[in-house]
Design a protein around this motif. Structure first.
Motif, mmCIF file in Angstrom:
data_model
loop_
_atom_site.group_PDB
_atom_site.id
_atom_site.type_symbol
_atom_site.label_atom_id
_atom_site.label_comp_id
_atom_site.label_asym_id
_atom_site.label_seq_id
_atom_site.Cartn_x
_atom_site.Cartn_y
_atom_site.Cartn_z
ATOM 1 N N SER A 100 1.045 -1.127 0.370
ATOM 2 C CA SER A 100 -0.351 -0.092 0.102
ATOM 3 C C SER A 100 0.806 1.479 -0.153
ATOM 4 C CB SER A 100 -0.949 0.333 1.450
ATOM 5 O OG SER A 100 -2.002 -1.041 1.195
ATOM 6 N N ARG A 101 2.045 1.296 0.347
ATOM 7 C CA ARG A 101 3.051 2.081 0.214
ATOM 8 C C ARG A 101 2.274 3.361 -1.036
ATOM 9 N NH1 ARG A 101 3.088 3.489 4.802
ATOM 10 N NH2 ARG A 101 4.539 5.351 4.131
ATOM 11 N N HIS A 102 2.603 2.567 -2.092
ATOM 12 C CA HIS A 102 2.185 3.951 -3.568
ATOM 13 C C HIS A 102 1.261 3.761 -3.495
ATOM 14 C CE1 HIS A 102 6.264 3.007 -5.094
ATOM 15 N NE2 HIS A 102 6.219 1.527 -5.229
ATOM 16 N N TYR A 103 0.333 5.318 -3.621
ATOM 17 C CA TYR A 103 -0.799 6.113 -4.037
ATOM 18 C C TYR A 103 -1.212 5.577 -3.897
ATOM 19 C CZ TYR A 103 -4.114 9.700 -3.661
ATOM 20 O OH TYR A 103 -5.289 9.592 -3.721
ATOM 21 N N ARG A 104 -2.877 5.016 -3.677
ATOM 22 C CA ARG A 104 -3.773 4.957 -4.199
ATOM 23 C C ARG A 104 -5.410 5.235 -3.750
ATOM 24 N NH1 ARG A 104 -4.056 -1.502 -3.936
ATOM 25 N NH2 ARG A 104 -2.937 -1.310 -2.260
ATOM 26 N N ALA A 105 -5.947 5.718 -4.339
ATOM 27 C CA ALA A 105 -7.555 6.846 -3.485
ATOM 28 C C ALA A 105 -7.944 5.434 -2.639
ATOM 29 C CB ALA A 105 -7.927 7.139 -4.928
ATOM 30 N N LEU A 106 -8.358 6.106 -1.903
ATOM 31 C CA LEU A 106 -9.439 4.560 -1.104
ATOM 32 C C LEU A 106 -10.563 5.141 -1.377
ATOM 33 C CD1 LEU A 106 -8.183 6.199 2.675
ATOM 34 C CD2 LEU A 106 -7.758 3.692 1.448
ATOM 35 N N SER A 107 -11.462 3.874 -1.263
ATOM 36 C CA SER A 107 -13.023 3.522 -1.214
ATOM 37 C C SER A 107 -13.401 2.675 -0.466
ATOM 38 C CB SER A 107 -13.156 2.408 -3.093
ATOM 39 O OG SER A 107 -12.975 1.231 -2.314
ATOM 40 N N GLU A 127 -15.191 0.138 -0.263
ATOM 41 C CA GLU A 127 -14.337 -1.236 -0.528
ATOM 42 C C GLU A 127 -13.226 -1.430 0.600
ATOM 43 O OE1 GLU A 127 -18.042 -0.124 -2.268
ATOM 44 O OE2 GLU A 127 -15.835 0.335 -3.475
ATOM 45 N N THR A 128 -11.839 -0.986 -0.080
ATOM 46 C CA THR A 128 -10.509 -0.948 -0.211
ATOM 47 C C THR A 128 -10.139 -0.369 1.133
ATOM 48 O OG1 THR A 128 -10.146 0.961 -1.363
ATOM 49 C CG2 THR A 128 -10.114 -0.803 -2.351
ATOM 50 N N LEU A 129 -10.869 0.469 2.177
ATOM 51 C CA LEU A 129 -10.465 0.970 3.551
ATOM 52 C C LEU A 129 -10.104 0.310 4.260
ATOM 53 C CD1 LEU A 129 -11.356 4.452 4.136
ATOM 54 C CD2 LEU A 129 -10.830 3.165 6.120
ATOM 55 N N PRO A 130 -11.589 -1.251 4.645
ATOM 56 C CA PRO A 130 -10.817 -1.712 5.927
ATOM 57 C C PRO A 130 -9.757 -2.315 5.468
ATOM 58 C CG PRO A 130 -12.967 -1.347 5.173
ATOM 59 C CD PRO A 130 -12.413 -0.784 4.029
ATOM 60 N N ASP A 131 -9.430 -2.750 4.583
ATOM 61 C CA ASP A 131 -7.742 -3.846 4.430
ATOM 62 C C ASP A 131 -6.967 -2.686 4.467
ATOM 63 O OD1 ASP A 131 -6.530 -5.820 3.437
ATOM 64 O OD2 ASP A 131 -5.863 -5.171 1.712
ATOM 65 N N ARG A 132 -6.644 -1.650 3.987
ATOM 66 C CA ARG A 132 -5.557 -1.019 4.040
ATOM 67 C C ARG A 132 -5.222 -0.340 5.262
ATOM 68 N NH1 ARG A 132 -6.081 2.643 -1.044
ATOM 69 N NH2 ARG A 132 -4.339 3.861 -0.723
ATOM 70 N N VAL A 178 -18.148 1.526 6.911
ATOM 71 C CA VAL A 178 -17.099 2.625 6.521
ATOM 72 C C VAL A 178 -18.300 3.415 5.377
ATOM 73 C CG1 VAL A 178 -15.498 3.466 4.515
ATOM 74 C CG2 VAL A 178 -15.025 1.223 6.266
ATOM 75 N N ARG A 179 -18.226 5.093 5.898
ATOM 76 C CA ARG A 179 -19.414 5.918 4.644
ATOM 77 C C ARG A 179 -18.762 6.703 4.393
ATOM 78 N NH1 ARG A 179 -23.016 9.716 7.023
ATOM 79 N NH2 ARG A 179 -22.549 8.820 9.282
ATOM 80 N N LEU A 197 -12.064 18.930 -2.639
ATOM 81 C CA LEU A 197 -11.224 18.781 -2.412
ATOM 82 C C LEU A 197 -10.373 17.468 -2.093
ATOM 83 C CD1 LEU A 197 -8.256 21.547 -1.170
ATOM 84 C CD2 LEU A 197 -9.744 21.459 -4.002
ATOM 85 N N ASN A 198 -11.296 16.665 -1.502
ATOM 86 C CA ASN A 198 -10.216 15.458 -0.852
ATOM 87 C C ASN A 198 -11.746 14.020 -0.926
ATOM 88 O OD1 ASN A 198 -8.570 16.909 0.140
ATOM 89 N ND2 ASN A 198 -9.538 18.390 0.802
ATOM 90 N N LEU A 199 -11.315 13.199 -0.179
ATOM 91 C CA LEU A 199 -11.807 11.700 0.516
ATOM 92 C C LEU A 199 -12.209 11.662 2.113
ATOM 93 C CD1 LEU A 199 -10.696 9.306 -2.707
ATOM 94 C CD2 LEU A 199 -12.887 10.620 -2.089
ATOM 95 N N VAL A 200 -13.249 12.260 1.953
ATOM 96 C CA VAL A 200 -13.570 11.869 3.572
ATOM 97 C C VAL A 200 -14.221 10.457 3.983
ATOM 98 C CG1 VAL A 200 -13.662 12.752 5.796
ATOM 99 C CG2 VAL A 200 -13.662 14.067 3.864
#
Length: 420
Positions: A5-12, A14-19, A39-40, A47-50
């Motif tokens: 996960s070190r290389h930037y990837r936008a969260l979602s 679905e992916t946030l709990p694992d990461r 997760v909601r 500008l951002n994901l929250v």
């Protein structure tokens, strides 16, 4: 975080709990198995994901910078390092104004991600103002937060070497302040590409853009903003950057942080209170006056608290290189006249910033919901015109305003006038 996960990837969602589950210190705080977390996504900014992440033990907020302006899309790229500056600003604000910002629980620089305290029952202040809700202690919070961060982030308090190092660190925050330099100080006064304004405002817009003295004064304030490093500013302090319950408030989202004029933050925030004030007839109808007066009470008291707290800090914490006691108290001189002169300069910048912010929120890219949610376009234009013309009066005043009370009197007078 896990190596993959070190290389930037936008969260979602679905992916946030694992990461995030791979960060032991945070996973243990949230509690339970990451696969069971709820997760909601709640980010509604520009500008951002929250996200809100809820586990067996607690909820946290996860904020991740996107590599572009979310409001516009990938055609407007933005650097991920703004999360670095937001993290550093939050850490400093927590020290300079304890209890005023969410606690940072984890920061991941490669992922441009900050995990922070979830503010239970807090709602964005702008929404409360549109809904006609009152917040006890709001003025005290505003005045103290602005005064403490202004004073303690300056060389009235900091060692010169520490201040210079901080200025150097935040000088790397280039692109976001550049947005302010354009959208706030410059674009309202010409036909910039991304500008837009309410139908019917053309006569007022032409009047503002035809006022060379107004534009000169706005550019003077831009010069102050870009060239002055008095203190670490929040940089984007408005009613959308404060979250409140009925009795408590916190400041959020300092990703625009840089060193600049002491009066910038409180001037910008007062402008947003005034826009809430002018918009109220559309939200409250005939019942607007009582709530409008409450908003003006907040403005007047916020300014009074700012001054009182600044004077207290001057008397008790003036340990930096500026106005040293060796020049005043140690020689039997009263330093309060010097303090009053500093405050006069702060308010001069604050009222200019206030007027300019009142312009940009109606004329450039990012408008306020206070006005934008008014469906009656003719009414919206009429209320925005009052706001725009008062903004011009504040800029032209060159700081010659009788404090918060004087600003409130000006607002009352413009609230009775029609400019279309």
């Amino acid at each position: 975080m896990m190596a993959e996960s070190r290389h930037y990837r936008a969260l979602s969602v679905e992916t946030l709990p694992d990461r995030l589950g791979g960060v032991a210190e945070i996973a243990s705080k949230i509690g339970g198995d990451a696969s069971s977390w709820k997760v909601r996504e709640v980010g509604d900014g520009n500008l951002n994901l929250v996200f809100i992440v809820a586990g067996a033990s607690r909820k946290v907020i996860v904020k991740q910078a996107l590599p572009f302006v979310r409001l516009v899309g990938e055609s407007w790229p933005l650097p991920l390092y703004r999360a670095f500056h937001e993290h550093n600003a939050l850490v400093r604000q927590a020290v300079r104004a304890p209890g005023s910002v969410p606690e940072v629980l984890h920061y991941d620089e490669p992922q441009a991600m900050i995990v922070m305290e979830f503010l239970e029952r807090h709602v964005v202040l702008r929404r409360k103002l549109i809904n006609g809700e009152r917040v006890a202690g709001l003025a005290s919070f505003v005045g103290k937060f602005c005064a403490r961060t202004a004073f303690r982030g300056s060389e009235l308090s900091m060692k010169s070497a520490d201040k210079k190092a901080d200025v150097g660190l935040f000088s790397g925050n280039v692109e976001l302040p550049a947005i302010t330099e354009a959208l706030v100080f410059t674009d309202p006064y010409h036909d910039a590409e991304m500008n837009n304004h309410t139908a019917g405002l053309d006569p007022v817009v032409a009047r503002l853009r035809g006022d060379a003295k107004l534009k000169t004064k706005a550019q003077r304030m831009l010069q102050r903003f870009a060239s002055n490093t008095e203190t670490m500013m929040h940089g984007d302090l408005h009613s959308g950057s404060i979250m409140s319950t009925a009795t408590r408030s916190r400041a959020i989202d300092p990703e625009f942080a840089q060193y600049g004029p002491m009066g910038f933050d409180i001037g910008m925030l007062v402008a947003n209170f005034l826009m809430a004030y002018f918009s109220q007839p559309a939200h409250r109808g005939e019942d607007a006056s009582s709530y409008q007066e409450w908003i003006l009470d907040v403005v007047e008291e916020s300014c009074a608290v700012f001054e009182s707290e600044f004077r207290r800090l001057w008397a008790t914490e003036r340990s930096g290189m500026l106005y040293p006691r060796a020049l005043f108290e140690d020689q039997g001189h009263d330093s309060m006249p010097a303090c009053e002169a500093v405050l006069a300069g702060i308010w001069r910048d604050a009222w200019s910033t206030c007027g300019i912010e009142m312009h940009r929120r109606c004329l450039t890219l990012a408008h306020n919901a206070d006005f934008e949610e008014i469906e009656d376009v003719a009414l919206r234009a009429r209320l925005e015109a009052r706001n725009l013309m008062m903004g011009a009066a504040l800029v032209h005043a060159d700081g010659d305003v009788a404090g918060g009370a004087g600003v409130c009197e000006i607002a009352r007078s413009f609230n009775e006038r029609d400019f279309l």
